[in-house]
Design a protein around this motif. Structure first.
Motif, PDB file in Angstrom:
ATOM      1  N   MET A 154       0.894  -0.872  -0.158  1.00  0.00           N
ATOM      2  CA  MET A 154       0.272  -0.479   0.077  1.00  0.00           C
ATOM      3  C   MET A 154       0.973   1.329  -0.015  1.00  0.00           C
ATOM      4  O   MET A 154       0.102   1.955  -0.827  1.00  0.00           O
ATOM      5  N   LEU A 155       1.985   1.409   0.623  1.00  0.00           N
ATOM      6  CA  LEU A 155       2.875   3.299   0.961  1.00  0.00           C
ATOM      7  C   LEU A 155       3.370   2.541  -0.012  1.00  0.00           C
ATOM      8  O   LEU A 155       3.084   3.426  -0.827  1.00  0.00           O
ATOM      9  N   VAL A 156       3.671   1.900  -0.730  1.00  0.00           N
ATOM     10  CA  VAL A 156       5.091   1.766  -1.464  1.00  0.00           C
ATOM     11  C   VAL A 156       4.643   1.551  -3.471  1.00  0.00           C
ATOM     12  O   VAL A 156       4.734   2.874  -3.943  1.00  0.00           O
ATOM     13  N   TRP A 157       3.568   1.396  -3.149  1.00  0.00           N
ATOM     14  CA  TRP A 157       2.894   0.652  -4.774  1.00  0.00           C
ATOM     15  C   TRP A 157       1.753   0.501  -5.234  1.00  0.00           C
ATOM     16  O   TRP A 157       1.648   0.824  -6.840  1.00  0.00           O
ATOM     17  N   LEU A 158       0.950   1.029  -4.185  1.00  0.00           N
ATOM     18  CA  LEU A 158      -0.417   1.389  -4.930  1.00  0.00           C
ATOM     19  C   LEU A 158      -0.930   2.729  -5.339  1.00  0.00           C
ATOM     20  O   LEU A 158      -1.494   2.129  -6.348  1.00  0.00           O
ATOM     21  N   PRO A 159      -0.461   3.833  -5.181  1.00  0.00           N
ATOM     22  CA  PRO A 159      -0.435   5.016  -6.379  1.00  0.00           C
ATOM     23  C   PRO A 159       0.044   4.230  -7.348  1.00  0.00           C
ATOM     24  O   PRO A 159      -0.705   5.199  -8.386  1.00  0.00           O
ATOM     25  N   SER A 160       0.498   3.914  -7.457  1.00  0.00           N
ATOM     26  CA  SER A 160       1.277   3.549  -8.729  1.00  0.00           C
ATOM     27  C   SER A 160       0.430   2.617  -9.302  1.00  0.00           C
ATOM     28  O   SER A 160      -0.163   2.209 -10.871  1.00  0.00           O
ATOM     29  N   TYR A 161       0.288   1.141  -8.612  1.00  0.00           N
ATOM     30  CA  TYR A 161      -1.386   0.375  -9.035  1.00  0.00           C
ATOM     31  C   TYR A 161      -2.524   0.900 -10.121  1.00  0.00           C
ATOM     32  O   TYR A 161      -2.611   0.805 -11.160  1.00  0.00           O
ATOM     33  N   LEU A 162      -2.571   2.303  -9.142  1.00  0.00           N
ATOM     34  CA  LEU A 162      -4.277   2.657  -9.583  1.00  0.00           C
ATOM     35  C   LEU A 162      -4.047   4.024 -11.042  1.00  0.00           C
ATOM     36  O   LEU A 162      -4.915   3.655 -11.620  1.00  0.00           O
ATOM     37  N   ARG A 163      -2.747   4.182 -10.655  1.00  0.00           N
ATOM     38  CA  ARG A 163      -2.014   5.358 -12.253  1.00  0.00           C
ATOM     39  C   ARG A 163      -1.863   4.203 -13.366  1.00  0.00           C
ATOM     40  O   ARG A 163      -2.310   4.604 -14.126  1.00  0.00           O
ATOM     41  N   ASN A 164      -1.249   3.320 -12.924  1.00  0.00           N
ATOM     42  CA  ASN A 164      -0.810   2.108 -14.353  1.00  0.00           C
ATOM     43  C   ASN A 164      -1.816   1.307 -14.964  1.00  0.00           C
ATOM     44  O   ASN A 164      -1.344   0.746 -15.647  1.00  0.00           O
ATOM     45  N   ALA A 165      -1.831   0.488 -13.956  1.00  0.00           N
ATOM     46  CA  ALA A 165      -2.601  -0.274 -14.283  1.00  0.00           C
ATOM     47  C   ALA A 165      -3.888  -0.149 -14.017  1.00  0.00           C
ATOM     48  O   ALA A 165      -4.611  -1.353 -15.439  1.00  0.00           O
ATOM     49  N   LEU A 166      -4.445   0.241 -13.732  1.00  0.00           N
ATOM     50  CA  LEU A 166      -6.059   0.886 -13.082  1.00  0.00           C
ATOM     51  C   LEU A 166      -6.383   2.023 -14.014  1.00  0.00           C
ATOM     52  O   LEU A 166      -8.351   2.371 -14.142  1.00  0.00           O
ATOM     53  N   GLY A 167      -5.786   3.192 -14.329  1.00  0.00           N
ATOM     54  CA  GLY A 167      -5.499   4.038 -15.356  1.00  0.00           C
ATOM     55  C   GLY A 167      -6.337   5.302 -14.831  1.00  0.00           C
ATOM     56  O   GLY A 167      -7.491   6.463 -15.226  1.00  0.00           O
ATOM     57  N   TYR A 168      -6.293   5.523 -13.261  1.00  0.00           N
ATOM     58  CA  TYR A 168      -7.025   6.834 -12.369  1.00  0.00           C
ATOM     59  C   TYR A 168      -5.532   7.997 -12.488  1.00  0.00           C
ATOM     60  O   TYR A 168      -4.469   7.295 -13.196  1.00  0.00           O
ATOM     61  N   SER A 169      -6.040   8.889 -12.971  1.00  0.00           N
ATOM     62  CA  SER A 169      -5.173  10.272 -12.923  1.00  0.00           C
ATOM     63  C   SER A 169      -4.245  10.315 -11.871  1.00  0.00           C
ATOM     64  O   SER A 169      -5.143   9.961 -10.803  1.00  0.00           O
ATOM     65  N   ALA A 170      -3.708  11.509 -12.015  1.00  0.00           N
ATOM     66  CA  ALA A 170      -3.291  11.833 -10.460  1.00  0.00           C
ATOM     67  C   ALA A 170      -3.055  12.137  -9.394  1.00  0.00           C
ATOM     68  O   ALA A 170      -3.402  11.796  -7.847  1.00  0.00           O
ATOM     69  N   HIS A 171      -4.417  13.255  -9.739  1.00  0.00           N
ATOM     70  CA  HIS A 171      -5.574  13.571  -8.796  1.00  0.00           C
ATOM     71  C   HIS A 171      -6.249  12.464  -8.222  1.00  0.00           C
ATOM     72  O   HIS A 171      -6.546  12.160  -7.058  1.00  0.00           O
ATOM     73  N   ASP A 172      -6.358  11.958  -9.131  1.00  0.00           N
ATOM     74  CA  ASP A 172      -7.881  10.918  -8.671  1.00  0.00           C
ATOM     75  C   ASP A 172      -6.762  10.206  -7.174  1.00  0.00           C
ATOM     76  O   ASP A 172      -7.044   8.703  -6.187  1.00  0.00           O
ATOM     77  N   ALA A 173      -5.662   9.330  -8.422  1.00  0.00           N
ATOM     78  CA  ALA A 173      -5.456   8.164  -6.961  1.00  0.00           C
ATOM     79  C   ALA A 173      -4.760   8.154  -5.837  1.00  0.00           C
ATOM     80  O   ALA A 173      -4.514   7.746  -4.903  1.00  0.00           O
ATOM     81  N   GLY A 174      -4.469  10.110  -5.708  1.00  0.00           N
ATOM     82  CA  GLY A 174      -3.636  10.622  -4.386  1.00  0.00           C
ATOM     83  C   GLY A 174      -5.312  10.141  -3.833  1.00  0.00           C
ATOM     84  O   GLY A 174      -5.004  10.764  -2.534  1.00  0.00           O
ATOM     85  N   THR A 175      -6.769  10.673  -3.489  1.00  0.00           N
ATOM     86  CA  THR A 175      -7.633  10.378  -3.920  1.00  0.00           C
ATOM     87  C   THR A 175      -7.983   8.605  -3.100  1.00  0.00           C
ATOM     88  O   THR A 175      -8.401   8.660  -2.192  1.00  0.00           O
TER      89      THR A 175
END
Length: 445
Positions: free
Chosen positions: A252-273
């Protein structure tokens, strides 16, 4: 002459008790914030993963190794400071740690490349390694055993709140001012907390071991070798179960934001939420676990059921959600499963800390917690690097493989929690008594 009326003798005691209670919850509140800062520090690189990789020209494997570097001295420091916490004031240790955190952020905040970032994270990890066990020890020392479930859960709640509160703000700073500016923000927050702790922090006066007549009467308990505690099935089971839970926390700490952006297609702003979803679920689970555990213990249930079984159930739910990910269709379903899997499965820390605090005698509490934390956080050393290698080798599908692996580990942790954790049985054995063939729950041990 009429004698002067005698004042009730209980009032000074009542006033003292009220004052002590207020101080206990003041210290608890400060240490919740302490853990919030701790995990904001841990999460910032994950929130800035894409920006750091682009700025420093890093592969996924290199970025994973940079995050793993945080845990290089983490476990060693947890052991050494955990042992010292049995002899040195926890207030002093916590103050030193918070001051070092702030200093550790500065080199990478100023500038430099991968070498500076790695060195800074190693130093930060060494300073933060003992944070959770010492914070738990400092908090639980203010409360008797039967009242420790809530404060223990609140300290762990600080972990989730740290990400929930900081993720949107740090993401905004990273997007508008760069990832190095976020490090300056965290350095300032750590300094403010250290000043507040210096003014308001204090050491508790309650024992941090099992407060039973057997413990109080057996003076030999004070000299119990650590190896006997570490060899008990409860310590081994709780440590392994917590290890599998911490693996999910590391992801969760290291890779979840990247997973949301690069695998599930979230924008940087949406991934941060969206990234706060599993942490929010974890917060709810922690409070629910504290309530359920406390209620079971008030009704006479032993810790095998109240802690081992409740915790095992949490890990099992997390495992099922992670293992179901390949069968989910669409980013929404996958987001829900990951949030539930990591949120529920990653919430074992309070169970682990209160169980070890019950198992270990007072003079061995800091060491028992510190060594447990050291073993557990090896997951933080291994998980980021392994996931980075999977992503480099398999692209976006590597994230899914990493989540399934986390599910397998959580399932093994659930089994350990159900089958091995029984403090009543192991306390009797450590005391040299023969445990009964049935635990206090009426279940064969």
């Amino acid at each position: 002459m009429t004698a002067a009326p005698t004042l009730p003798q209980h009032r000074p005691e009542s006033t003292e008790s009220t004052s002590s209670n207020v101080r206990a919850w003041t210290v608890t509140a400060l240490l919740v914030v302490f853990m919030m800062v701790n995990f904001a520090d841990k999460s910032v690189l994950g929130l800035a993963a894409d920006e750091i990789r682009a700025d420093l020209h890093l592969s996924a494997t290199q970025f994973g190794l940079a995050n793993s570097a945080f845990f290089l001295l983490f476990s060693v420091a947890a052991v050494l400071v955990g042992l010292a916490a049995d002899r040195v004031s926890p207030k002093v240790l916590l103050l030193i740690m918070a001051a070092l955190w702030s200093v550790a952020q500065v080199p990478a905040a100023i500038g430099g490349g991968l070498a500076v970032l790695v060195t800074s994270r190693i130093f930060l990890g060494a300073a933060e390694g003992p944070a959770f066990p010492v914070a738990q020890q400092a908090t639980l020392a203010w409360f008797p055993n039967h009242r420790r479930n809530l404060p223990g859960a609140l300290i762990t709640l600080g972990i989730t709140l740290g990400v929930i509160v900081s993720a949107p703000g740090l993401s905004w700073v990273i997007q508008h001012h760069g990832w190095r500016a976020a490090l300056w923000v965290l350095a300032g927050i750590g300094t403010v907390w250290a000043l507040a702790w210096a003014a308001l922090g204090a050491d508790g006066r309650h024992r941090t071991g099992r407060e039973s007549a057997a413990f109080a009467q057996d003076g030999a308990r004070a000299d119990l070798p650590y190896r006997k505690i570490f060899a008990s099935r409860t310590w081994l089971g709780i440590t392994f179960a917590y290890f599998t839970s911490y693996w999910s926390v590391a992801l969760m700490l290291v890779w979840l934001p990247s997973y949301l952006r690069n695998a599930l297609g979230y924008s940087a702003h949406d991934a941060g939420t969206v990234v706060i979803a599993p942490w929010t679920i974890g917060a709810v689970v922690l409070l629910a676990q504290a309530g359920i555990t406390g209620r079971l213990m008030r009704r006479g249930a032993g810790s095998r059921r109240a802690r081992g079984w409740v915790g095992g159930g949490m890990l099992a739910v997390g495992a099922l959600c992670c293992l179901a990910l390949p069968m989910a269709d669409g980013s929404t379903a996958k987001t829900v499963l990951v949030a539930l899997g990591f949120g529920v499965g990653g919430s074992y820390a309070a169970i682990a800390a209160t169980t070890v605090a019950e198992l270990a005698p007072p003079s061995r509490n800091g060491g028992a917690l510190g060594v447990m934390n050291a073993v557990v956080t090896v997951a933080g050393l291994a998980a980021p690097a392994i996931v980075g290698a999977l992503v480099d080798a398999h692209g976006a599908s590597g994230y899914q493989s990493a989540i399934v692996l986390a599910g397998v580990l959580l399932a093994a942790g659930a089994a350990a929690s159900f089958l091995l954790v029984d403090p009543d049985r192991d306390i009797a054995r450590l005391d040299g008594r023969h445990p009964s063939s049935h635990t206090s729950d009426g279940v064969d041990s």
